[in-house]
Write a protein that holds these residues in place. Structure first.
Motif, PDB file in Angstrom:
ATOM      1  N   UNK A  93      34.429  34.285  12.371  1.00 18.32           N
ATOM      2  CA  UNK A  93      33.332  34.412  13.341  1.00 18.32           C
ATOM      3  C   UNK A  93      31.988  34.263  12.629  1.00 18.32           C
ATOM      4  N   UNK A  94      31.897  34.816  11.417  1.00 17.61           N
ATOM      5  CA  UNK A  94      30.640  34.690  10.670  1.00 17.61           C
ATOM      6  C   UNK A  94      30.343  33.230  10.351  1.00 17.61           C
ATOM      7  N   UNK A  95      31.374  32.487   9.939  1.00 13.64           N
ATOM      8  CA  UNK A  95      31.160  31.062   9.641  1.00 13.64           C
ATOM      9  C   UNK A  95      30.782  30.315  10.920  1.00 13.64           C
ATOM     10  N   UNK A  96      31.443  30.662  12.010  1.00 11.37           N
ATOM     11  CA  UNK A  96      31.127  30.033  13.297  1.00 11.37           C
ATOM     12  C   UNK A  96      29.666  30.297  13.661  1.00 11.37           C
ATOM     13  N   UNK A  97      29.220  31.517  13.392  1.00 11.57           N
ATOM     14  CA  UNK A  97      27.829  31.879  13.662  1.00 11.57           C
ATOM     15  C   UNK A  97      26.885  30.996  12.844  1.00 11.57           C
ATOM     16  N   UNK A  98      27.163  30.913  11.547  1.00  8.78           N
ATOM     17  CA  UNK A  98      26.283  30.139  10.666  1.00  8.78           C
ATOM     18  C   UNK A  98      26.274  28.677  11.089  1.00  8.78           C
ATOM     19  N   UNK A  99      27.436  28.179  11.467  1.00 13.34           N
ATOM     20  CA  UNK A  99      27.502  26.784  11.841  1.00 13.34           C
ATOM     21  C   UNK A  99      26.771  26.525  13.150  1.00 13.34           C
ATOM     22  N   UNK A 100      26.906  27.479  14.102  1.00 16.34           N
ATOM     23  CA  UNK A 100      26.183  27.340  15.366  1.00 16.34           C
ATOM     24  C   UNK A 100      24.681  27.333  15.099  1.00 16.34           C
ATOM     25  N   UNK A 101      24.276  28.197  14.184  1.00 23.74           N
ATOM     26  CA  UNK A 101      22.858  28.284  13.829  1.00 23.74           C
ATOM     27  C   UNK A 101      22.372  26.942  13.282  1.00 23.74           C
ATOM     28  N   UNK A 102      23.160  26.387  12.358  1.00 22.51           N
ATOM     29  CA  UNK A 102      22.789  25.097  11.782  1.00 22.51           C
ATOM     30  C   UNK A 102      22.762  24.003  12.833  1.00 22.51           C
ATOM     31  N   UNK A 103      23.719  24.057  13.743  1.00 21.08           N
ATOM     32  CA  UNK A 103      23.792  23.085  14.821  1.00 21.08           C
ATOM     33  C   UNK A 103      22.513  23.165  15.668  1.00 21.08           C
ATOM     34  N   UNK A 104      22.078  24.392  15.972  1.00 31.44           N
ATOM     35  CA  UNK A 104      20.873  24.562  16.790  1.00 31.44           C
ATOM     36  C   UNK A 104      19.658  23.969  16.084  1.00 31.44           C
TER      37      UNK A 104
END
Lengths: 246, 299, 234
Positions: free
Chosen positions: C177-188
């Motif tokens: 979930x933490x990696x998903x968070x970071x990746x979503x952040x980067x995507x944004x």
């Protein structure tokens, strides 16, 4: 080829990330009207960072001039109109709910009226051969279609320069050739960041090689591919950084 | 747990719509001014992240598993204002696209989860800073506050909940809350390891107002639950007798509210007009509060 | 993905599809309010309330079976509380809870099944919803599928590797979930860069919407029908 005035001129560009990493270490580069330049380099060599300086998404030390305009705050709207940047990940570029609205996003930002923006958007979709997808949602498209829609979104702003960041990533071979012939038909000066030597050989008139934040070599595509052994069959390396969990 | 339509009594859903929806507008505008524009795509993508993160199962043992709810996590990473906006967007999508929670009950669900849940999730962090206990407490409190408020709203609306069921669900809420606390803490620690910049520093400005609102919500929820479990069956009559229902009625006193009593048996057209006027009135009130808030902020 | 089904319905074409989003929203709200405020809902009146749903399905050329099945997602919740009501001796309330929640869900499905979400959001905006909120919802919906796909991949990857104890798998899930968070952040951030590159400067003018005579007629008939359902003596 009219090699008088460059449409992009970069001199002594340096950029350091907040964490101290030197990403660009003195880049000198010119792009002339009508030419297509391939930009090679290993992952992390600073290619994308460089490209993001061309329309002022990032700002470093040194000089960046686009169509005679220095890239600085007050020129950004004009510069971003002149340079069309196609991002590597189409999903990031296609953020509006439908294809037509997405392509109209740029023209609307340029101050076009709604009817005019729609007209321009339709024309751009026609140019990439996807007018039939106008009312589709972006996530229903194939990777190749997404890339062409992203390109239409840029063309709708009538830019003088096209910058493409890894355009062939995620595309199957037929989509790659389709994209190549589409790009060949467009008159704009082009800068193509790519790992794909075949794609570059098919399109580019010249190539430069990036290493550790600067351009270390320049020449014909064949020369550069040969010199750095950028041969696709043995070096088919793709940037999975955005898509691969470690 | 999202409340569907048809469960809440008119004063409850209407009152919470009239409170929550303009409040969301206010928070959205403030969040927009506070944060750079980057934040609009960011908030949307973070909403999608919460949806997606709920697909990842956390084993609890005994063959069961739970998943993240997310309000505390969002509050700590994006700040409470932005988190409230994201939660509202999530609840909106759930109500309209997934039929999870009612459209008229959206105000109630927003109040419970986007306001009370986010604030309750944020407060421990606000006071104790980034430490594991604050993360756990935040996650747990966010779930407790939301669930307790939902139960209270149902009970006040006269939905009967037998005492044993109330006890069982309290137990379930307690376990869910603890789990949410543990998940929130584990994920936040993971995020911090990836990039410490993701965890926002607690805001030092206007802590008092935040604390007051948050504590009120938590208190309200706690009192409501105690109250409800003490008088599970007689709650409606009790509410009636201490005047909650009455006060609610006068608080939203419009002649239209009770038109079923007053207009029953009157000509059809009159009732139709009353109904239409009622709809227009609700809309007008929401719009006016929104405008007023906007003007206040500009001044 | 589930939401794609509704998305597909909403892109169809019918009399209902071509109505202005604001009009459909107001008529749906009128219906929901009438239903919610009906005291002592009898089965006879419930049957009356089902008529507009049937009409909506018919007019919107929506798949009746699939829509009615989807609306049933509210039933477990409603049935639980209906059971409590029956235990408490209040059968009338039990009926009312189940019928009201089910019909409300069905009505909302007719609305979203005939109105693409972007249009619905635009309609809400024109009715006064803050643009920032509708934009956030729009981005959420746009990236729901993309980010869910990431999550799905990570879940599979975790399943392939995960055979440790619950504690270990708990920590692995938290890491995912933490990696998903970071990746979503980067995507944004990537999305924001792409917006800037196309001249975004904080506010993009939205496309206009037009109400025609049929819309006005539909609004009047729709609201009148909702009121009639509410007040006709049975």
């Amino acid at each position: 080829m009219s090699e008088r005035k460059p449409v992009i001129e970069v001199r002594g560009l340096r950029f350091r990330y907040a964490d101290g990493t030197m990403a660009l270490d003195g880049v000198d580069f010119r792009l002339y009207a009508g030419e297509t330049v391939a930009l090679f380099g290993r992952n992390g060599s600073g290619k994308t960072t460089f490209v993001h300086h061309l329309n002022g998404l990032l700002r470093g030390e040194g000089e960046v001039t686009v169509c005679g305009l220095p890239v600085k705050k007050e020129n950004l709207p004009t510069v971003r109109r002149k340079i069309g940047l196609v991002f590597q990940d189409s999903d990031e570029q296609l953020f509006m709910p439908t294809v037509l609205e997405d392509v109209a996003f740029g023209p609307l930002n340029l101050g076009f009226g709604a009817a005019e923006a729609i007209e321009v958007a339709r024309a751009a979709l026609r140019e990439v051969g996807l007018e039939s997808l106008a009312n589709k949602a972006p996530y229903h498209l194939s990777a190749g279609e997404k890339k062409r829609v992203a390109l239409a979104g840029i063309l709708a702003m009538q830019p003088e320069i096209l910058v493409l960041d890894e355009p062939t990533t995620f595309l199957d071979p037929p989509s790659q050739s389709q994209l190549a012939s589409l790009l060949r038909s467009l008159p704009q000066a082009k800068l193509i960041v790519t790992h794909d030597a075949n794609f570059a050989l098919a399109l580019a008139t010249r190539a430069v090689f990036f290493e550790k934040g600067k351009i270390v070599a320049e020449g014909s595509v064949e020369e550069i591919v040969e010199r750095f052994q950028w041969i696709p069959r043995t070096l088919r390396e793709r940037e999975f950084t955005t898509h691969q969990a470690e | 747990m999202h409340i569907p339509d048809g469960f809440l009594s008119t004063p409850v859903w209407l009152g919470l719509d009239v409170v929550s929806l303009p409040a969301v507008g206010y928070v959205a505008r403030r969040a927009r001014r506070e944060l750079e524009e980057t934040r609009i795509p960011l908030l949307g993508v973070m909403g999608a992240f919460v949806f997606a993160a709920q697909m990842i199962n956390f084993p609890v043992g005994a063959g069961t598993s739970g998943h993240l709810v997310g309000s505390a996590l969002l509050a700590i990473t994006l700040g409470p204002g932005a988190a409230a906006v994201v939660m509202t967007a999530i609840l909106g999508i759930q109500a309209f696209v997934f039929q999870d929670g009612g459209v008229l009950a959206l105000g109630a669900n927003v109040f419970n989860m986007a306001f009370a849940g986010v604030l309750a999730g944020y407060l421990p962090y606000h006071f104790w800073g980034p430490r594991r206990l604050a993360f756990i407490a935040g996650g747990a409190l966010s779930v407790l506050a939301g669930a307790a408020l939902a139960i209270v709203e149902l009970l006040v609306s006269g939905v009967p909940v037998p005492r044993p069921a109330l006890l069982v669900s309290s137990g379930i809420f307690a376990v869910t809350a603890l789990l949410e606390g543990l998940i929130t803490a584990a994920v936040l620690e993971g995020i911090e390891k990836l990039n410490p910049g993701f965890i926002r520093k607690p805001e030092k400005t206007r802590p008092r107002a935040l604390a007051v609102v948050g504590l009120t919500a938590v208190l309200l929820a706690a009192v409501g639950v105690l109250f409800a479990s003490a008088y599970p069956d007689g709650l409606e009559s009790l509410a009636e007798s201490i005047g909650i229902a009455d006060r609610a009625r006068t608080l939203f006193a419009t002649p239209l509210m009770d038109y079923e009593a007053q207009f029953f048996g009157s000509p059809w057209m009159q009732k139709a007009a009353a109904g239409l006027a009622g709809l227009a009135l609700i809309y007008g009130v929401c719009l006016m509060i929104g405008r007023y808030v906007r003007r206040q902020r500009r001044a | 993905m589930h939401h794609v089904v509704i998305e597909r319905w909403s892109r169809g074409s019918s009399v209902l599809h071509s109505r202005d989003a604001r009009i459909k929203l107001l008529v749906t709200l009128g219906y929901l309010i009438a239903l919610a405020t009906t005291p002592g809902l009898t089965l006879a009146r419930a049957a009356l309330y089902a008529v507009p749903i049937a009409a909506g399905i018919q007019l919107g050329r929506l798949p009746a079976g699939a829509l009615l099945a989807r609306a049933a997602v509210v039933l477990p919740f409603s049935a639980t509380f209906a059971l409590f009501s029956v235990i408490a001796g209040d059968t009338a309330r039990a009926v009312s809870l189940v019928v009201k929640s089910y019909l409300s869900a069905a009505a909302v499905l007719v609305l979203v099944g005939t109105t693409p979400l972007p249009k619905l959001l635009r309609g809400m905006e024109l009715l006064g919803a803050p643009r920032m909120l509708t934009l956030v919802v729009q981005f959420l919906f746009r990236y729901l599928f993309v980010i869910s796909e990431h999550a799905q991949h990570m879940r599979l990857a975790a399943l392939c590797r995960g055979s440790g104890g619950a504690r270990l798998r708990f920590r692995a899930a938290a890491g995912a979930v933490a990696v998903l968070f970071a990746r979503s952040f980067g995507r944004a951030e990537g999305i924001h860069r792409a917006m800037l590159a196309r001249g975004f400067s904080g506010e993009t003018p939205a496309l206009p919407m037009v109400i025609d005579a049929v819309d006005v007629l539909f609004l009047i008939v729709g609201l009148a029908a909702a009121l009639a359902l509410r007040v006709i003596p049975l």
